[in-house]
Write an enzyme that holds these catalytic residues in place. Structure first.
Site, PDB file in Angstrom:
ATOM      1  NE  ARG A  64      35.105  13.777 -13.683  1.00 17.72           N
ATOM      2  CZ  ARG A  64      35.394  14.402 -14.822  1.00 17.72           C
ATOM      3  NH1 ARG A  64      36.447  15.190 -14.889  1.00 17.72           N
ATOM      4  NH2 ARG A  64      34.649  14.229 -15.884  1.00 17.72           N
ATOM      5  CB  ALA A  78      59.289  23.689 -14.531  1.00 18.11           C
ATOM      6  NE  ARG A 106       1.161  12.641   9.876  1.00 18.48           N
ATOM      7  CZ  ARG A 106       1.084  11.531  10.606  1.00 18.48           C
ATOM      8  NH1 ARG A 106       1.547  11.509  11.835  1.00 18.48           N
ATOM      9  NH2 ARG A 106       0.546  10.445  10.092  1.00 18.48           N
ATOM     10  CG  LEU A 161      -1.745  -1.245   1.469  1.00 20.64           C
ATOM     11  CD1 LEU A 161      -2.807  -0.980   2.529  1.00 20.64           C
ATOM     12  CD2 LEU A 161      -2.375  -1.767   0.191  1.00 20.64           C
ATOM     13  CD  GLN A 183      -6.635   3.711  -2.469  1.00 21.28           C
ATOM     14  OE1 GLN A 183      -5.478   3.932  -2.103  1.00 21.28           O
ATOM     15  NE2 GLN A 183      -7.588   3.347  -1.628  1.00 21.28           N
ATOM     16  CE1 TYR A 234      -0.721  -1.072   5.780  1.00 19.87           C
ATOM     17  CE2 TYR A 234       0.027   0.308   7.589  1.00 19.87           C
ATOM     18  CZ  TYR A 234      -0.950  -0.470   7.005  1.00 19.87           C
ATOM     19  OH  TYR A 234      -2.146  -0.641   7.637  1.00 19.87           O
ATOM     20  CB  ALA A 273      -2.556   5.109  -2.512  1.00 21.37           C
ATOM     21  N   GLY A 274      -0.692   6.779  -0.202  1.00 22.69           N
ATOM     22  CA  GLY A 274      -0.758   7.955   0.669  1.00 22.69           C
ATOM     23  C   GLY A 274       0.128   9.084   0.171  1.00 22.69           C
TER      24      GLY A 274
HETATM   25  C1  UD1 Z   1      -2.596   2.208   9.907  1.00 22.94           C
HETATM   26  C2  UD1 Z   1      -3.548   1.235  10.625  1.00 22.94           C
HETATM   27  C3  UD1 Z   1      -3.249   1.268  12.130  1.00 22.94           C
HETATM   28  C4  UD1 Z   1      -1.825   0.919  12.393  1.00 22.94           C
HETATM   29  C5  UD1 Z   1      -0.909   1.881  11.631  1.00 22.94           C
HETATM   30  C6  UD1 Z   1       0.501   1.420  11.784  1.00 22.94           C
HETATM   31  C7  UD1 Z   1      -5.626   1.157   9.375  1.00 22.94           C
HETATM   32  C8  UD1 Z   1      -7.017   1.638   9.305  1.00 22.94           C
HETATM   33  N1  UD1 Z   1      -4.904   1.624  10.382  1.00 22.94           N
HETATM   34  O1  UD1 Z   1      -2.932   3.526  10.327  1.00 22.94           O
HETATM   35  O2  UD1 Z   1      -4.070   0.315  12.808  1.00 22.94           O
HETATM   36  O3  UD1 Z   1      -1.548   0.990  13.795  1.00 22.94           O
HETATM   37  O4  UD1 Z   1      -1.242   1.874  10.206  1.00 22.94           O
HETATM   38  O5  UD1 Z   1       1.369   2.306  11.137  1.00 22.94           O
HETATM   39  O6  UD1 Z   1      -5.227   0.346   8.554  1.00 22.94           O
HETATM   40  N2  UD1 Z   1      -2.896   3.751   2.024  1.00 22.94           N
HETATM   41  C9  UD1 Z   1      -3.324   3.561   0.722  1.00 22.94           C
HETATM   42  N3  UD1 Z   1      -4.595   3.911   0.383  1.00 22.94           N
HETATM   43  C10 UD1 Z   1      -5.473   4.441   1.281  1.00 22.94           C
HETATM   44  C11 UD1 Z   1      -5.020   4.644   2.608  1.00 22.94           C
HETATM   45  C12 UD1 Z   1      -3.734   4.281   2.958  1.00 22.94           C
HETATM   46  O7  UD1 Z   1      -2.579   3.075  -0.117  1.00 22.94           O
HETATM   47  O8  UD1 Z   1      -6.586   4.740   0.875  1.00 22.94           O
HETATM   48  C13 UD1 Z   1      -1.534   3.350   2.399  1.00 22.94           C
HETATM   49  C14 UD1 Z   1      -0.656   4.516   2.849  1.00 22.94           C
HETATM   50  O9  UD1 Z   1       0.054   5.041   1.750  1.00 22.94           O
HETATM   51  C15 UD1 Z   1       0.264   3.854   3.851  1.00 22.94           C
HETATM   52  C16 UD1 Z   1      -0.550   2.730   4.434  1.00 22.94           C
HETATM   53  O10 UD1 Z   1      -1.601   2.493   3.519  1.00 22.94           O
HETATM   54  O11 UD1 Z   1       1.406   3.300   3.222  1.00 22.94           O
HETATM   55  C17 UD1 Z   1      -1.092   3.073   5.820  1.00 22.94           C
HETATM   56  O12 UD1 Z   1      -1.945   4.177   5.709  1.00 22.94           O
HETATM   57  P1  UD1 Z   1      -1.975   5.306   6.814  1.00 22.94           P
HETATM   58  O13 UD1 Z   1      -2.962   6.329   6.418  1.00 22.94           O
HETATM   59  O14 UD1 Z   1      -0.592   5.757   7.108  1.00 22.94           O
HETATM   60  O15 UD1 Z   1      -2.579   4.508   8.056  1.00 22.94           O
HETATM   61  P2  UD1 Z   1      -2.437   4.874   9.571  1.00 22.94           P
HETATM   62  O16 UD1 Z   1      -3.426   5.920   9.901  1.00 22.94           O
HETATM   63  O17 UD1 Z   1      -1.024   5.124   9.876  1.00 22.94           O
HETATM   64 CA    CA Z   2       0.923   5.668   8.735  1.00 19.97          CA
END
Ligand code: UD1
Ligand code: CA
Length: 452
Positions: free
Chosen positions: A330, A420, A15, A8, A73, A100, A10-11
């Site tokens: 280099r 030289a 921050r 995953l 996504q 992740y 997509a975030g």
């Molecule tokens: C998530 C978990 C939480 C856990 C924490 C650990 C859920 C609901 N919560 O929270 O229980 O303790 O990770 O770090 O799963 N992402 C997508 N698409 C989306 C949403 C997220 O690809 O629609 C990806 C993000 O890019 C990221 C990962 O999923 O890599 C986690 O998403 P994030 O929003 O960081 O979840 P947390 O709120 O940290």
């Molecule tokens: Ca996170």
């Protein structure tokens, strides 16, 4: 039973406060996602799928040569929604392993334990014991240790908040069963998102066995901001330096070295603080690397000293050499044994044979230098005519005086001496002194100008 890895990513990573997509931020010289994909590849999965969204083109470009299937996504509707998209078409009999893109330090051995549980038909959840579990979901277990639920921090009672075992979010499950549970997820929560974590409670209700697999706390660090990125860098550094020191390397300060790639050392290697290694670097026995040097894709022979402030961009250095301080190599440089490159010397695409010295303020480019050659201070190989590069050949036992220009293509014959200040535009014969005379003139009675 094959494994399909779902990453995953997509975030946006708000921050991080950066225009760069979060998973492209470098950790030890490689993008976060690169670490995750490397670890995934070590599990020899059937397929790796990456869910991307924000900055997708840049992410795909950065990994153009990595065999992954990209799943788009468009709208981020939660981790559950992302997994649902990624699972489409995955064989029901596979184990789906959810990683992740911003949790880069998890180790392959840990993931193998997680996958092994899923192969036994369980929903396997990766957990960790944290000193400060605030903000994470807590793992609830029965007296006999079976996982019953995950309670989110904000929903937890005071006693539950005292639980230090947390949900990392990473999990493995038979893909068919995971898909069925995901289809039942609802987004009736504060964020109106589909939470992947809700499948744990669902599995417990369904009577499906849920297994917890523990990871070390520093493996599951998620990167949400620059402080966590730096912390992950420290964790990786500690892993690398522990390995080096266990192999006998002396690190004068193990907190002050960066290894962005692989560093392989012989016996009794000493590395002073603040050295950056990149790519693949091999150091022979008794090599000493002084502070503030940057060394990439290099092989350095036994007994060689790299003094402070050197930049080595690729190359082969023989045994017993002395480089720097303030030298730059280099790409395409080969130094034989006992070669000296002194301060403010730049060398490119050249070979220098044994016992030769280039000690001060010199540029050597596209040159072949023989044995026992001495190149005086301020010598320049004029290798570029504005259109093409040409070679300079300096045969064995040549002595080149200070401030000499060697206009390539040109050959200095064996045993020749160059006076030289010479500008050498034609080949210099072996064994002879070649100079380019400029007459010394004294103007008697000349006066310095005075300020009006
Ligand atoms: C998530 C978990 C939480 C856990 C924490 C650990 C859920 C609901 N919560 O929270 O229980 O303790 O990770 O770090 O799963 N992402 C997508 N698409 C989306 C949403 C997220 O690809 O629609 C990806 C993000 O890019 C990221 C990962 O999923 O890599 C986690 O998403 P994030 O929003 O960081 O979840 P947390 O709120 O940290
Ligand atoms: Ca996170």
């Amino acid at each position: 039973m094959s494994t399909t890895v779902l990453v995953l990513a997509a975030g946006q990573g708000k921050r991080m406060r950066s225009a760069l997509p979060k998973v492209l931020h470098p950790l030890a010289g490689r993008p976060l996602l690169g670490h995750v994909l490397d670890t995934a590849a070590r599990l020899a999965p059937r397929e790796v799928r990456v869910v991307y969204g924000h900055g997708g083109d840049r992410v795909m470009e950065a990994f153009a040569n990595v065999p992954v299937r990209w799943v788009h996504q468009a709208e981020q509707r939660g981790t559950g929604h992302a997994v649902k998209l990624a699972l489409a078409g995955v064989k029901a009999g596979d184990v789906a392993l959810v990683l992740y893109g911003d949790v880069p330090l998890v180790q392959a051995a840990t993931l193998r334990r997680l996958v092994a549980q899923a192969r036994r038909g369980r929903l396997a959840v990766l957990t960790a014991e944290l000193d400060d579990p605030a903000g994470y979901g807590r793992i609830l277990r029965t007296g006999r240790g079976a996982i019953t639920a995950i309670v989110e921090d904000r929903d937890a009672t005071r006693e539950q908040r005292a639980i230090r075992e947390i949900n990392t979010g990473l999990l493995a499950c038979p893909a068919g069963q995971l898909a069925k549970m995901i289809a039942r997820l609802r987004s009736n929560n504060a964020q109106r998102e589909y939470y992947l974590t809700d499948v744990i409670a669902m599995a417990v209700r369904d009577g499906m066995a849920v297994a917890g697999v523990k990871a070390a706390a520093d493996e599951v660090l998620g990167i949400n901001d620059k402080a966590q990125l730096a912390e992950a860098g420290r964790v990786l550094r500690r892993r690398v330096t522990a390995g080096l020191m266990a192999a006998g390397v002396t690190l004068v300060d193990p907190e002050r070295i960066d290894v962005h790639g692989t560093l392989i050392c012989g016996r009794d290697v000493v590395i002073y603080p603040d050295v950056l290694f990149e790519g693949e670097v091999r150091l022979g026995d008794n090599v000493l690397i002084e502070s503030f040097s940057r060394i990439r894709n290099a092989r350095i022979g036994s007994g060689t000293i790299v003094h402070t402030h050197c930049v080595i961009e690729a190359g082969e250095i023989g045994e017993g050499c002395e480089i720097g301080p303030y030298a730059r190599m280099r790409p395409g440089v080969e130094l034989a044994t006992d070669v000296k490159l002194g301060n403010f010397v730049e060398v490119k695409k050249s070979s220098i044979d044994r016992h030769s010295k280039v000690n001060h303020l010199t540029y050597i480019g596209d040159a072949t230098i023989g044995k026992h050659v001495n190149v005086g201070a301020g010598t320049i190989t004029c290798n570029y005519d504005g259109a093409n590069k040409h070679r300079t050949i300096i045969e064995d036992d040549v002595h080149i005086g200070s401030d000499v220009q060697l206009v390539a293509p040109v050959t200095i014959g064996r045993g020749a001496t160059i006076g030289a200040g010479a500008t050498i535009t034609r080949n210099a014969p072996p064994g002879e002194l070649t100079i380019s005379e400029r007459k010394q003139v004294t103007r008697h009675g000349w006066k310095r100008p005075v300020k009006k």
